[in-house]
Design an enzyme around this catalytic site. Sequence first.
Site, PDB file in Angstrom:
ATOM      1  N   ASP A 306       0.849  -1.185   0.000  1.00 33.56           N
ATOM      2  CA  ASP A 306       0.000   0.000   0.000  1.00 33.56           C
ATOM      3  C   ASP A 306       0.888   1.240   0.000  1.00 33.56           C
ATOM      4  O   ASP A 306       2.072   1.175   0.333  1.00 33.56           O
ATOM      5  CB  ASP A 306      -0.886   0.022   1.251  1.00 33.56           C
ATOM      6  CG  ASP A 306      -1.964  -1.049   1.164  1.00 33.56           C
ATOM      7  OD1 ASP A 306      -2.328  -1.425   0.032  1.00 33.56           O
ATOM      8  OD2 ASP A 306      -2.426  -1.515   2.226  1.00 33.56           O
ATOM      9  N   TYR A 375       6.131  -9.365   7.604  1.00 26.13           N
ATOM     10  CA  TYR A 375       5.764  -7.974   7.898  1.00 26.13           C
ATOM     11  C   TYR A 375       6.173  -7.582   9.307  1.00 26.13           C
ATOM     12  O   TYR A 375       6.274  -8.428  10.197  1.00 26.13           O
ATOM     13  CB  TYR A 375       4.239  -7.795   7.801  1.00 26.13           C
ATOM     14  CG  TYR A 375       3.669  -8.017   6.429  1.00 26.13           C
ATOM     15  CD1 TYR A 375       3.602  -6.968   5.509  1.00 26.13           C
ATOM     16  CD2 TYR A 375       3.179  -9.267   6.058  1.00 26.13           C
ATOM     17  CE1 TYR A 375       3.070  -7.168   4.246  1.00 26.13           C
ATOM     18  CE2 TYR A 375       2.640  -9.476   4.801  1.00 26.13           C
ATOM     19  CZ  TYR A 375       2.587  -8.426   3.892  1.00 26.13           C
ATOM     20  OH  TYR A 375       2.055  -8.626   2.649  1.00 26.13           O
ATOM     21  N   TYR A 448      -4.435  -9.353   3.581  1.00 24.30           N
ATOM     22  CA  TYR A 448      -4.493  -7.918   3.897  1.00 24.30           C
ATOM     23  C   TYR A 448      -4.130  -7.758   5.371  1.00 24.30           C
ATOM     24  O   TYR A 448      -4.875  -8.192   6.263  1.00 24.30           O
ATOM     25  CB  TYR A 448      -5.886  -7.367   3.618  1.00 24.30           C
ATOM     26  CG  TYR A 448      -6.242  -7.386   2.139  1.00 24.30           C
ATOM     27  CD1 TYR A 448      -5.699  -6.432   1.273  1.00 24.30           C
ATOM     28  CD2 TYR A 448      -7.086  -8.345   1.607  1.00 24.30           C
ATOM     29  CE1 TYR A 448      -6.012  -6.437  -0.081  1.00 24.30           C
ATOM     30  CE2 TYR A 448      -7.408  -8.357   0.264  1.00 24.30           C
ATOM     31  CZ  TYR A 448      -6.867  -7.403  -0.585  1.00 24.30           C
ATOM     32  OH  TYR A 448      -7.183  -7.407  -1.917  1.00 24.30           O
TER      33      TYR A 448
END
Length: 497
Positions: A306, A375, A448
């Site tokens: 993003d 992440y 997501y």
Amino acid sequence: MKNQDLVEFLRSSGVCEVCQLRYLKARGTEYRDIKETLQKLDVKLNGNVENKEGNEDQPAKKARLGVCTTCLGLFSKDFQMELLEGILASDFAKYDCQKIVLAICLPMSLQLRQLAMWFALQRKFGASVDSSNPPDVPIKEAVKLILHPIICEKLAKEYDANGLMINIDLTHKLEHEEVEKLVKLNKEAFPAKAAYQKRIEISRGLLEKQYQPSKVRAETFEKYFQIPGSTVEEPLKLTSIDLQGPLVCVAGRYRKLSRELSHTPWILNGQRLMEDSIEEIIIRHVGPHFTEKLDKITFMSSGREDVDVRCLGKGRPFVLEIPNAIRSCLSKDQAFKMEQAVDESGKVSILHLQVVARDELTHIKTGEEQKKKFYRALCALKEPVSVEILDKLQISVSFDIQQKTPIRVLHRRPLHTRPRTIYSVKAKVQRGNPKALVIDIVTQAGTYIKELVHGEFGRTAPSLSSIIGKPIDIQALDVVGIDLDWPPEVDNAIHTE
Ligand SMILES: [Zn+2]
């Protein structure tokens, strides 16, 4: 059938020396020295060839001046010169490619003449000439054996099927007329097919497949065309030369250092929302080396982040697909300069820049779902983190979640519920802030993460929020690893120049 008899017959039918060799089924380098090959094959040389100072009005000389009745001058020295000049007059100099390939579009007249000579040889030499295997080395193959080496040598290039493609279009004055005759012949030779198909597509493929003595009778053919082919005054005409550079793939890994940068140009209702993008920064600095048309370059990467997510660690693999490239090499030195130029943007940095083979793109294009992503998320609670909360966020056994398409991407992705695997979660309290957590998460690609953290009103379940039973807010996210070991690591800073 003796070679000598064959060649004499060909000579009397106006066939050039190169084509004589084709009918003697000469191979590879045998086309280099025609005289030598003819001698090797026990063929006496045509008087005139040996005696250049000889009598001006020898009959053979006259024949040599005419256009070959089977190749229509394709293999003549004149045509080689014309072709060479044509290539040099094109945009050829713009291309910095060491490898070339000729793609010649030949008029159908050549195939018709090949068949005419096939019939003629059968009449002359009888059953020794096969009805379904052509008696000559096909023109297309001969182009590879004869024209390719000559043109490559004169241009000082190498032949390579993936090199700069030189598209050559040839026509002949007689082609139009002959195709019209061919349409009529086709109706007569294949009446059943003609009745069945309303309109017959006369093509090179059809000629190749259907037009041989085992399928068409010489008598039928002769109603429309001469056997052997008629003599012609005019050689083939070179109508156009069109160059097409190779498709070059340049791969590397990028790190995204900005939280205000989109992956590709971000345009909503015709308005740019962000002034730059990863794609544009990389193309701007890498593209011009390979092409003037930057808008034709395709940027691909193994997934994406993003706008507000950074990508750190070893970075994310990407590749640029550059069509019609003017060059296909990239030295370490040039690659290093490009890497430095991209770094100077301060928003993206790239490494391991290199030209890769096209088939390696499968690394980026396939298996995306199977890949793991790593992440690091900075999250905030409304209360200080307790030991109990911290314990619940140490998960080393993988688990599955159901994730509905997030509301924020519904405008570009269909609404689905997707199962995703979370491989591990590891949280720690941020130093100096008891309400903040730094959480390392390993997930299946395509998860997501923001929704995995806060749950988006139950649209992602379970979520880290539902696991601890408290709201969590995600404040910053970084991609820290992508388990794709491609392209190979190269250190462009180390070069010997
Ligand atoms: Zn010829």
